[in-house]
Scaffold this active site. Structure first.
Site, PDB file in Angstrom:
ATOM      1  N   GLU A  39       0.826  -1.210   0.000  1.00  0.00           N
ATOM      2  CA  GLU A  39       0.000   0.000   0.000  1.00  0.00           C
ATOM      3  C   GLU A  39       0.859   1.258   0.000  1.00  0.00           C
ATOM      4  O   GLU A  39       0.540   2.243  -0.668  1.00  0.00           O
ATOM      5  CB  GLU A  39      -0.969   0.005   1.194  1.00  0.00           C
ATOM      6  CG  GLU A  39      -2.085  -1.023   1.078  1.00  0.00           C
ATOM      7  CD  GLU A  39      -2.992  -0.788  -0.126  1.00  0.00           C
ATOM      8  OE1 GLU A  39      -3.022   0.327  -0.665  1.00  0.00           O
ATOM      9  OE2 GLU A  39      -3.653  -1.754  -0.557  1.00  0.00           O
ATOM     10  N   TYR A 122      -5.711   6.690   4.575  1.00  0.00           N
ATOM     11  CA  TYR A 122      -5.918   5.691   3.530  1.00  0.00           C
ATOM     12  C   TYR A 122      -5.230   4.363   3.889  1.00  0.00           C
ATOM     13  O   TYR A 122      -5.838   3.284   3.845  1.00  0.00           O
ATOM     14  CB  TYR A 122      -5.416   6.189   2.152  1.00  0.00           C
ATOM     15  CG  TYR A 122      -5.374   5.042   1.192  1.00  0.00           C
ATOM     16  CD1 TYR A 122      -6.556   4.567   0.632  1.00  0.00           C
ATOM     17  CD2 TYR A 122      -4.190   4.348   0.930  1.00  0.00           C
ATOM     18  CE1 TYR A 122      -6.560   3.445  -0.181  1.00  0.00           C
ATOM     19  CE2 TYR A 122      -4.185   3.227   0.129  1.00  0.00           C
ATOM     20  CZ  TYR A 122      -5.361   2.790  -0.421  1.00  0.00           C
ATOM     21  OH  TYR A 122      -5.377   1.668  -1.210  1.00  0.00           O
ATOM     22  N   ASP A 140      -9.242   5.142  -2.556  1.00  0.00           N
ATOM     23  CA  ASP A 140      -8.085   5.599  -3.323  1.00  0.00           C
ATOM     24  C   ASP A 140      -8.601   6.240  -4.620  1.00  0.00           C
ATOM     25  O   ASP A 140      -9.808   6.430  -4.790  1.00  0.00           O
ATOM     26  CB  ASP A 140      -7.111   4.438  -3.582  1.00  0.00           C
ATOM     27  CG  ASP A 140      -7.673   3.401  -4.553  1.00  0.00           C
ATOM     28  OD1 ASP A 140      -8.862   3.509  -4.941  1.00  0.00           O
ATOM     29  OD2 ASP A 140      -6.926   2.495  -4.934  1.00  0.00           O
TER      30      ASP A 140
END
Ligand code: SF4
Length: 343
Positions: A39, A122, A140
């Site tokens: 990520e 996020y 996202d």
């Protein structure tokens, strides 16, 4: 909107296959370290570009504690080419916090993940949902695009983000939040593409307001970008035999903590490259390179010379791990030297 029907359609599509990604584990719990690493790398970077870096990081540092124990310089060099070097510094800070404050075990809630250094909303939501199947809203760029089209959100980005998050939250599947997050991302990456979305293959086309109106590519609406300013500077390729002089950049600021070529400051005005050279030598101007950073474009003059010493320099034959702006400069100087020697 019939959220239950939309969720069932999207999850059914996800269950039929979608993308295979090296860090993805279907029907089991993935390694939090591997997912967190993916990520962080995937922010501002595509899957094909990030994948070899992810594989190499896991080979060199198989656990978060291994990464925490690595030298800063080694990690920075391994990161070179992924850009956005602040992320690499945050990566190390987070690995060290997990190793030292959590005994090498990632926390399993969004809130505790968010408390780790360098972990933003996020990443915390993505790890909480994908690894621990926590109910979290993972939004996202792919998800923003899908949601903006499903609901025809007319507010331009970045102002629209609040509305997009609220809409994405309404849709999140409460039973399978981890699969939901990945299904939405896959839909954005594979079907609801920025250009020419494949609406004929879209499992949620029946719920899509933009498809019904025929204006899918209008969304997400963007605020026109201001022109990127230009800066100028010079970089110096100093050779001693087969070695090049490298200097460690200050730890704060652009490319902070990375090894690079000696340079001038990068300013709004063209500079006199010889006057600002780090040592006196027979400098030759070998050309210019262009490089685009997030907030400015850079025109960098490249100067080359044979030189014997530079205070604080590390002399190295290995330039492959340099940030790409410096790699371009070294390649330009090498090409120039090769042409001169073949004359
Ligand atoms: Fe995107 Fe088309 Fe699906 Fe709407 S129908 S979500 S625009 S792919």
């Amino acid at each position: 909107m019939d959220n239950a029907g939309l969720r069932a359609a999207l999850l059914d599509w996800y269950d039929q296959g979608t993308r295979e990604l090296p860090w993805r584990v279907r029907g089991g719990r993935p390694d939090p370290y591997a997912v967190w690493l993916s990520e962080v790398m995937l922010q501002q970077t595509t899957v094909p570009h990030a994948t070899p870096y992810w594989l190499e990081f896991l080979r060199r540092w198989p656990t978060v504690s291994d990464l925490a124990a690595a030298e800063d310089g080694e990690v920075m060099s391994a990161w070179a080419g992924l850009g956005y070097y602040a992320r690499a510094r945050n990566l190390l800070a987070c690995a060290r916090a997990v190793a030292h404050d959590h005994a090498g075990v990632f926390p399993d809630t969004e809130e505790d993940l968010r408390a780790l250094p360098g972990v933003g909303p996020y990443t915390a939501a993505a790890v909480a949902a994908i690894v621990f199947d926590r109910y979290a809203h993972v939004v996202d760029g792919n998800v923003e695009r899908v949601v903006s089209r499903l609901f025809r959100i007319a507010t331009p980005l970045p102002k629209a983000k609040t509305e997009m998050r609220a809409r994405a939250a309404e849709l999140t599947d409460p039973v399978r939040p981890g699969d939901w997050a990945q299904a939405m991302m896959d839909l954005g990456a594979m079907v609801c593409r920025p250009k020419a979305p494949l609406c004929d293959r879209c499992p949620v086309a029946g719920w899509c307001a933009a498809k019904a109106a025929g204006d899918q590519e209008t969304y997400p609406v963007k605020t026109p970008k201001a022109a990127r300013p230009r800066r100028y500077g010079a970089a110096y390729v100093m050779r001693r035999g087969g070695e090049v002089a490298l200097v460690r950049r200050p730890s704060k600021g652009l490319l902070g903590g990375m090894l690079g070529l000696p340079t001038t400051d990068w300013t709004g005005e063209r500079i006199d490259g010889v006057a600002e050279a780090p040592v006196a030598a027979d400098w030759k101007r070998v050309g210019e390179i262009e490089h685009v950073f997030t907030h400015f474009s850079l025109t960098l003059e490249v100067w080359a010379a044979e030189a014997r010493a530079l205070e604080g320099a590390v002399w190295s034959r290995d330039v492959a791990g340099l940030p790409s702006v410096f790699l371009k400069a070294v390649r330009l100087a090498s090409g120039h030297a090769a042409k001169r020697s073949s004359r």
